[in-house]
Design an enzyme around this catalytic site. Sequence first.
Site, short mmCIF file in Angstrom:
data_model
loop_
_atom_site.label_atom_id
_atom_site.label_comp_id
_atom_site.label_asym_id
_atom_site.label_seq_id
_atom_site.Cartn_x
_atom_site.Cartn_y
_atom_site.Cartn_z
N CYS A 88 39.22 48.81 35.82
CA CYS A 88 38.80 47.94 36.92
C CYS A 88 37.63 48.52 37.69
O CYS A 88 37.10 47.89 38.61
CB CYS A 88 39.98 47.67 37.84
SG CYS A 88 41.37 47.01 36.92
N CYS A 213 49.77 39.41 44.98
CA CYS A 213 48.94 39.67 43.80
C CYS A 213 47.62 38.94 43.92
O CYS A 213 47.57 37.81 44.40
CB CYS A 213 49.65 39.17 42.54
SG CYS A 213 51.30 39.83 42.34
N LYS A 340 41.96 39.49 46.50
CA LYS A 340 43.02 38.53 46.80
C LYS A 340 42.51 37.10 46.65
O LYS A 340 43.20 36.27 46.07
CB LYS A 340 43.54 38.76 48.23
CG LYS A 340 44.66 37.85 48.63
CD LYS A 340 45.96 38.29 47.96
CE LYS A 340 46.99 37.20 47.77
NZ LYS A 340 46.68 36.11 46.91
N HIS A 344 40.20 38.76 40.26
CA HIS A 344 39.71 40.05 39.77
C HIS A 344 39.21 39.95 38.34
O HIS A 344 39.86 40.41 37.41
CB HIS A 344 40.85 41.07 39.89
CG HIS A 344 40.48 42.45 39.46
ND1 HIS A 344 39.19 42.95 39.51
CD2 HIS A 344 41.25 43.45 38.95
CE1 HIS A 344 39.18 44.18 39.05
NE2 HIS A 344 40.40 44.52 38.70
#
Lengths: 401, 479
Positions: A88, A213, A340, A344
């Site tokens: 990431c 998540c 959020k 992502h």
Amino acid sequence: MAKGIRDKVAILGMGCARFGERWDKDEDQLMLEAYEEAMADAGIEASQIDAAWLGAAFDAQNIGPSGIPLAVALRLPDIGVTKVENYCASGTESFRGAVYAVASGACDIALAMGAEKLKDTGYGGLPVRTRGTTHDMVGITGSAPGNFAQLASAYRGVHGVGADDLKRAMAHVSVKSHANGAKNPKAHLQKAVTMEQVLNAPMIAEPLGLFDCCGVSDGAACAIVTTPEIARALGKTDIVTVKALQLATSNGWEMQAQGWNGSYFHTTRVAATRAYDEAGITDPRAQLSLIEVHDCFSVTELVTMEDLHISKEGEGWRDVLDGFYDADGSIPCQIDGGLKCFGHPIGASGLRMIYENYLQILGRAGERQRQDSPVFALSHNLGGMPNQNVSSIAIIGRADA
Amino acid sequence: MSDFGILSFGAYVPITRLQRSAIHATNGWFAGGLRGLAKGEKAVANWDEDSVTMAVEAARDALDGIDRATVQRVVIASTTLPFADRQNAGIVKEALNLPDAVGALDIAGSQRAATSALLAALGGGDTTLVTAAEITTPKPASEREMTSGDAAAAVLVGAGTPIATLAASHSVTVDFVDHFREAGEAHDYDWEARWVRDEGFARIMTPAIAALLKKAGVDAAAIDHFLVPVAVKGVPEMLAKKAGIGEGAVADTLAANLGHAGAAHALVMLAAALEKAKAGERILLASFGQGCDLLLFEVTGAIGSVKPRLGVSGWLARRIESTNYAKYLFHRGLLPLDRGMRAEHDSKTALTALWRNRKAVLGLVGGRCTKTGTVQFPKSEVSVNANDHAVGTQEDYPLAEVPAKVMTWTADALTYSPDPPSYYGNIDFVGGGRMMTEFTDFAAGALDVGADLRMMFRIKAYDENRGFRRYFWKAAPAF
């Protein structure tokens, strides 16, 4: 420590695609969307770019291997294009490649692109990924929320925080980011949510509910970097420079030895210390104007406040509940909505965060603009899982700061 | 007294006890005749268990406190071996971290496979670990589904101080086909139970028992434990009566709380009997299948000196009741639920890497730095010790029998698991060593930081594209 790269590189232009379920676009179109904005901002021609870096994580699902997809998408003039992958942190890694190329003097102008097309997998959440033939025989095949959820069980155990208190602090993280994202036209999720919605959402991985998540989205972001001198020569007057770029990668200590307690990111603590040294920041709680951290999950953001040495160890959850990181707090965190609300898209996230910090420092963040003239802005990415990861930190700021 | 015989014994019963009433509640509309069998519970293996993993647990139970280096041969008996061509006993050997210089043998093909294996071991000179395990998959709504259960047992045979010795044995072989299962098929085909009872059990076993007793010179009344591992109610009593064996000697077939564990059941009952047996007692084990194997044991004064870790009674006491018949069917491949795209993840195993890492993967052998004492998993060339990355200093450090504690955990509903949510987390071994692993056999709500753990050998993943199954160790609640 090496003398570092502080103020050696300036950001000439940045762009960011609209993040979301981009059913209408392929990855090359998303990259172009970010690129065109960045080029307009930079005011240069493609022929002026000396080298490019592409950050992307999931070969199989979207962009494919090598630097070719970026070169083809933008029809770059046969320059060197390198693809980087570091979980990431891939987006920040592409930025690091471009920045280091300029800092070294090897390039005058370099481009960093991060992109990911997650919505072509056919399901929600990140794709299941192999970690190599040997690791797969002994490691777990969990999900990202499952890996990060373990921070919560450890944090509670280590700091004696009650399950309800921690869950409320985690919920505050999400409520705050949704409120911010609602003001951002490029965010995937642009709706505010209530504490009750967050607390009562279906469980994904104990104790992370749906709103703990981040989203799963498509997106791309782009940066064009050069030296401050060239930026000025190109007519830029308001210069944003790179103050620090640090990366720390686990060597297996957390996962295999018994010194780590599971409640924090060892690598973030190391990278943060190095980054503050490089940027000349001695008191991050007082000096940082705003931060974009890797809020893949609410609990991750919460422990990161401690790992960045802003909140005291074991007290991050209190700062969160006190509103210290709210948009109108002392150090806004995810003023753009964060992972959020942007989701992502792995390779894009790091550059998307730098993009927001860049806009804020230049006073170009529109309705969500922080009014107290941000000076230093930090962005942070985490890849892997809490017990084995990469952690990247990029601090940018006013050239004169 | 011979110094060759049974040196130790152990058993394994999976933790889940499916209530037969739950099976009947679903199938009773169709197979009303099963009402009479809808009592009690059966032990059912978890989705991540097979005959090999269960045999490993039974062997660990039997080898508790015993030097594993004494084992010279490993045998697994089962009609439900996971591999048709890959030595299943070899996997058991690796999981037990036995030396490479051991023999191994798979025995299959009949309900009396385990007793035939035991007889062969008792007739040889090697110290032999005989394991037997069965995981049955009867057709839904069949009588066999009601009566069967999953279990394993193990017996260590060899020279030393035996707790029981073989006084006599007698075998009969006739191709009496009471039921059969074609190679590669999941389900048995059964003939009429009354015929099996009268023409099979009674007509074949009765004269054989008489012949055995005559051969041994033992009076039927002198039998203290009469073990008849068959699923049909009343048969042990019938055989005892015909043979003149006392009613009180007839052993519990464990039908009520375990079920009939196929080829493994003879050893399961033997393990249960050895738990209770006293010095000087006689155990007659009568195993049926295309004839029969009859084994007469004499319990020695050493009985009680060696005990399994849990034994049949201990494993039976460790139980989680289930009424989820659908879950059982799904785990046996009898109910094709939509598993979602995450289940499509390819689990190909590199056999080269498995070979290189077999001690770590199958044996859970980690490393211990001889310089700093740091324990780690997996073993590596460079130590993980933060203060001393010593190179090439590690020795093998087996972790399978080391207790552990939960350091972090989660219950993950997103990742694919045949038994969602998937429980996993970091665990710390007592005395050093850490790993991230899956948890298994935990009841809902039982998992928390600091919980005590015991490692168990389980199936990690099925490679359905290639018919391979990947084994590894998982953390279960300590007991």
